[in-house]
Design a protein around this motif. Structure first.
Motif, PDB file in Angstrom:
ATOM      1  N   THR A 143       1.365  10.576  -2.559  1.00 20.38           N
ATOM      2  CA  THR A 143       2.689  10.551  -1.677  1.00 20.38           C
ATOM      3  C   THR A 143       3.639   9.780  -2.843  1.00 20.38           C
ATOM      4  OG1 THR A 143       1.609   8.214  -0.968  1.00 20.38           O
ATOM      5  CG2 THR A 143       1.646  10.345   0.502  1.00 20.38           C
ATOM      6  N   LEU A 144       4.672  10.078  -2.757  1.00 22.43           N
ATOM      7  CA  LEU A 144       5.955   9.568  -3.573  1.00 22.43           C
ATOM      8  C   LEU A 144       7.283   9.197  -2.697  1.00 22.43           C
ATOM      9  CD1 LEU A 144       6.573   8.199  -6.334  1.00 22.43           C
ATOM     10  CD2 LEU A 144       7.401  10.506  -7.061  1.00 22.43           C
ATOM     11  N   ASP A 145       7.805   8.302  -2.577  1.00 20.94           N
ATOM     12  CA  ASP A 145       9.318   8.245  -2.273  1.00 20.94           C
ATOM     13  C   ASP A 145      10.057   7.569  -3.432  1.00 20.94           C
ATOM     14  OD1 ASP A 145      11.917   7.837  -1.474  1.00 20.94           O
ATOM     15  OD2 ASP A 145      11.161   6.425   0.067  1.00 20.94           O
ATOM     16  N   PRO A 146      10.684   8.455  -4.420  1.00 16.16           N
ATOM     17  CA  PRO A 146      11.091   7.990  -5.490  1.00 16.16           C
ATOM     18  C   PRO A 146      12.348   6.910  -5.348  1.00 16.16           C
ATOM     19  CG  PRO A 146      11.737  10.388  -5.438  1.00 16.16           C
ATOM     20  CD  PRO A 146      10.814   9.823  -4.064  1.00 16.16           C
ATOM     21  N   GLY A 147      13.012   6.933  -4.041  1.00 18.50           N
ATOM     22  CA  GLY A 147      14.281   6.184  -4.199  1.00 18.50           C
ATOM     23  C   GLY A 147      15.423   6.450  -4.424  1.00 18.50           C
ATOM     24  N   THR A 148      16.730   5.926  -4.244  1.00 17.54           N
ATOM     25  CA  THR A 148      17.805   6.413  -4.994  1.00 17.54           C
ATOM     26  C   THR A 148      18.449   5.295  -5.925  1.00 17.54           C
ATOM     27  OG1 THR A 148      19.012   5.800  -2.851  1.00 17.54           O
ATOM     28  CG2 THR A 148      18.437   8.205  -3.011  1.00 17.54           C
ATOM     29  N   SER A 213       7.354   2.719  -4.157  1.00 15.73           N
ATOM     30  CA  SER A 213       7.454   4.300  -4.391  1.00 15.73           C
ATOM     31  C   SER A 213       6.238   4.816  -3.948  1.00 15.73           C
ATOM     32  CB  SER A 213       8.167   4.623  -5.715  1.00 15.73           C
ATOM     33  OG  SER A 213       6.998   4.349  -6.625  1.00 15.73           O
ATOM     34  N   CYS A 214       5.277   4.184  -4.116  1.00 12.73           N
ATOM     35  CA  CYS A 214       3.709   4.941  -4.064  1.00 12.73           C
ATOM     36  C   CYS A 214       3.066   4.570  -3.019  1.00 12.73           C
ATOM     37  CB  CYS A 214       2.975   4.896  -5.477  1.00 12.73           C
ATOM     38  SG  CYS A 214       3.921   5.439  -6.824  1.00 12.73           S
ATOM     39  N   THR A 215       3.273   3.536  -2.101  1.00 16.19           N
ATOM     40  CA  THR A 215       2.635   2.927  -1.169  1.00 16.19           C
ATOM     41  C   THR A 215       3.291   2.540  -0.034  1.00 16.19           C
ATOM     42  OG1 THR A 215       2.656   0.684  -1.914  1.00 16.19           O
ATOM     43  CG2 THR A 215       0.899   1.971  -2.936  1.00 16.19           C
ATOM     44  N   ALA A 216       2.536   2.353   1.342  1.00 15.90           N
ATOM     45  CA  ALA A 216       3.188   1.986   2.597  1.00 15.90           C
ATOM     46  C   ALA A 216       2.697   0.767   2.675  1.00 15.90           C
ATOM     47  CB  ALA A 216       2.935   3.006   3.442  1.00 15.90           C
ATOM     48  N   GLU A 217       3.190  -0.142   3.537  1.00 16.77           N
ATOM     49  CA  GLU A 217       2.597  -1.402   4.221  1.00 16.77           C
ATOM     50  C   GLU A 217       1.137  -1.172   4.423  1.00 16.77           C
ATOM     51  OE1 GLU A 217       4.586  -4.093   6.820  1.00 16.77           O
ATOM     52  OE2 GLU A 217       6.496  -3.463   5.778  1.00 16.77           O
ATOM     53  N   GLY A 218       0.375  -1.894   4.032  1.00 13.20           N
ATOM     54  CA  GLY A 218      -0.947  -1.897   4.412  1.00 13.20           C
ATOM     55  C   GLY A 218      -1.867  -1.419   3.477  1.00 13.20           C
ATOM     56  N   ASP A 219      -1.405  -0.609   2.679  1.00 12.84           N
ATOM     57  CA  ASP A 219      -2.098   0.144   1.654  1.00 12.84           C
ATOM     58  C   ASP A 219      -2.994  -0.879   0.716  1.00 12.84           C
ATOM     59  OD1 ASP A 219      -1.783   2.538   2.651  1.00 12.84           O
ATOM     60  OD2 ASP A 219      -0.012   2.964   1.074  1.00 12.84           O
ATOM     61  N   LEU A 220      -3.828  -0.400   0.265  1.00  9.95           N
ATOM     62  CA  LEU A 220      -4.625  -1.221  -0.975  1.00  9.95           C
ATOM     63  C   LEU A 220      -4.308  -0.959  -2.203  1.00  9.95           C
ATOM     64  CD1 LEU A 220      -6.840  -3.278  -1.582  1.00  9.95           C
ATOM     65  CD2 LEU A 220      -8.578  -1.355  -1.260  1.00  9.95           C
ATOM     66  N   CYS A 221      -3.981  -1.876  -3.047  1.00  5.51           N
ATOM     67  CA  CYS A 221      -3.623  -1.964  -4.397  1.00  5.51           C
ATOM     68  C   CYS A 221      -4.430  -2.641  -5.276  1.00  5.51           C
ATOM     69  CB  CYS A 221      -2.059  -2.265  -4.685  1.00  5.51           C
ATOM     70  SG  CYS A 221      -0.869  -1.597  -3.307  1.00  5.51           S
ATOM     71  N   ALA A 222      -4.441  -2.065  -6.832  1.00 12.52           N
ATOM     72  CA  ALA A 222      -5.346  -2.981  -7.571  1.00 12.52           C
ATOM     73  C   ALA A 222      -4.915  -2.985  -8.907  1.00 12.52           C
ATOM     74  CB  ALA A 222      -6.772  -2.462  -7.601  1.00 12.52           C
ATOM     75  N   ASP A 223      -5.207  -3.901  -9.542  1.00 14.27           N
ATOM     76  CA  ASP A 223      -4.685  -4.311 -10.823  1.00 14.27           C
ATOM     77  C   ASP A 223      -5.968  -4.795 -11.718  1.00 14.27           C
ATOM     78  OD1 ASP A 223      -3.776  -5.135 -13.201  1.00 14.27           O
ATOM     79  OD2 ASP A 223      -1.845  -6.236 -12.507  1.00 14.27           O
ATOM     80  N   PHE A 224      -6.620  -4.289 -12.459  1.00 16.57           N
ATOM     81  CA  PHE A 224      -7.558  -4.816 -13.344  1.00 16.57           C
ATOM     82  C   PHE A 224      -7.532  -5.455 -14.409  1.00 16.57           C
ATOM     83  CE2 PHE A 224      -8.872  -1.514 -10.512  1.00 16.57           C
ATOM     84  CZ  PHE A 224      -9.748  -1.996  -9.562  1.00 16.57           C
TER      85      PHE A 224
END
Ligand SMILES: C[S@@+](CC[C@H](N)C(=O)[O-])C[C@H]1O[C@@H](n2cnc3c(N)ncnc32)[C@H](O)[C@@H]1O
Length: 392
Positions: A143-148, A213-224
């Protein structure tokens, strides 16, 4: 990552992975620690290493290390998720080929150019003023919302095309278009509020754009390779869940400090920490609260001695640390936290204290209802973690 896959069952669950690994810059990134103490005049600045980006066996070793980790990231990524790998001219062209191999050429979405102004200039080459972010999806279901963004008209004049909405600001006329692949975002300035002092810290504005742009509230993100935790800090602000990891003690310390208001769990690799803990002395007082069967636990930090042998410092700098230890030892603590209902395995902080300008809170108290154990954890200015467990 192996732990998350095996012990936490997180295969295929992460919506966004952002990694900003070492760039193959062949540099050693240092940290300057400036201590202030009322008990001492002008303490010399302590210089230590934050992380090392030197590879004895060159590019092959660097790519081998990264490839293995990218493969684990792929297993963790959700089918509708995506991964961003942040690099620069040193290695991005080699890593692009590896990303094609691991994630599939067809899943390559964008090469984002992050353009900035600061940094050095060159005479034998054009000044290098951009990083490159490789953006891949796990499958076509991402999913992607590139925005303006604003796109200024040529000459800043109105075009007056039919059915094209135009706007005007102090520069001139523009239209709104979908965000393009060159992003002009300032680096973190010296006086910026978000500045942690960690070498190679990235701006929150960059991470905000990626996350939103790539996630919605509540989604899980990670940075290793989280460094000073820019990604988790933005996740906290935008309502995403996060997992972060780093192998550097200073990075972990900077992250815990930055996230001290967040509710999170710290997992440590005890094997790696062995021999790197200092000695923490605390006084713990338990008194009856006078209401039902609860008590008040009062904790006071009294003394701290860092693990001198394992400090990554030369003799001169170690002498500075010894002097501070003798005259004002609590200055060596950067951050401490207390878990008042410690489960015997994971430290979940109920209260956290960061050092402000030369001052750190040394006492804390809380009403407790159960007679279990309390875990007190201090991180020193070098990132060493020392834990004290008090059985009640
Ligand atoms: C470029 S910095 C990340 C900076 C971060 N994005 C920020 O905004 O602060 C790279 C980080 O990767 C970490 N690192 C290097 N090798 C690692 C490894 N094998 N596993 C985990 N972290 C690693 C370093 O300690 C360093 O903090």
């Amino acid at each position: 990552m192996k732990y998350l896959l095996k012990n936490r069952d997180l295969e295929g669950t992460i919506k966004l992975i952002y990694v900003d690994p070492p760039f193959f810059s062949k540099a050693d990134y240092s940290a300057s620690i400036k201590l202030e103490s009322e008990a001492m005049d002008d303490i010399p600045t302590i210089r230590t290493s934050a992380y090392n980006d030197k590879w004895q066996e060159g590019m092959a070793e660097y790519l081998g290390n990264l490839t293995f980790r990218l493969m684990l990231m792929k297993d963790l990524l959700a089918d509708d998720g995506c991964i961003w790998v942040h690099l620069d001219w040193h290695a991005v062209h080699y890593v692009k080929v590896i990303m094609d191999e691991v994630f599939g050429e067809k899943n390559f979405v964008n090469e984002i150019i992050w353009q900035y102004k600061s940094g050095g200039s060159g005479k034998r080459h054009f000044s290098r003023k951009h990083d490159t972010l490789l953006f891949y999806a796990k499958t076509g279901a991402y999913t992607l919302d590139p925005g303006t963004e604003k796109s200024y008209n040529r000459g800043f004049k109105p075009y007056r095309f039919k059915n094209v909405k135009e706007y005007k600001d102090e520069l001139g006329w523009y239209t709104m278009v979908n965000v393009k692949d060159v992003w002009r975002i300032d680096m973190v300035g010296r006086t910026a509020g978000e500045r942690t002092g960690y070498a190679t810290q990235k701006p929150e504005a960059l991470l905000t754009r990626i996350i939103e742009s790539c996630t919605a509230e509540g989604d899980l993100c990670a940075d290793f390779f989280c460094g000073s935790a820019t990604m988790p800090a933005v996740c906290e602000k935008t309502g995403r869940k996060w997992i972060a990891c780093d192998e550097g003690a200073l990075a972990i310390a900077a992250s815990q400090k930055r996230l001290s208001d967040a509710d999170f769990t710290i997992l440590t690799d005890d094997e790696k920490l062995r021999g790197k803990s200092g000695r923490l002395e605390c006084a713990v007082d338990i008194t009856a609260a006078g209401v039902s069967d609860s008590s008040i636990a009062e904790i006071k930090i009294i003394d701290y001695a860092p693990p001198m042998r394992s400090l990554p410092l030369g003799r001169e700098m170690k002498d500075v640390v010894r002097d501070v230890k003798a005259k004002d030892p609590l200055q060596l603590i950067d951050f401490w936290s207390v878990d008042f209902s410690y489960d015997g395995a994971v430290h979940r902080p109920d209260k956290c204290f960061c050092k402000g300008k030369g001052v750190i809170e040394t006492k804390c108290s809380r009403i407790i209802r159960e007679q279990g154990s309390i875990s007190i954890r201090a991180i020193d200015i070098f990132g060493n973690v020392t834990e004290k467990i008090v059985e009640l």
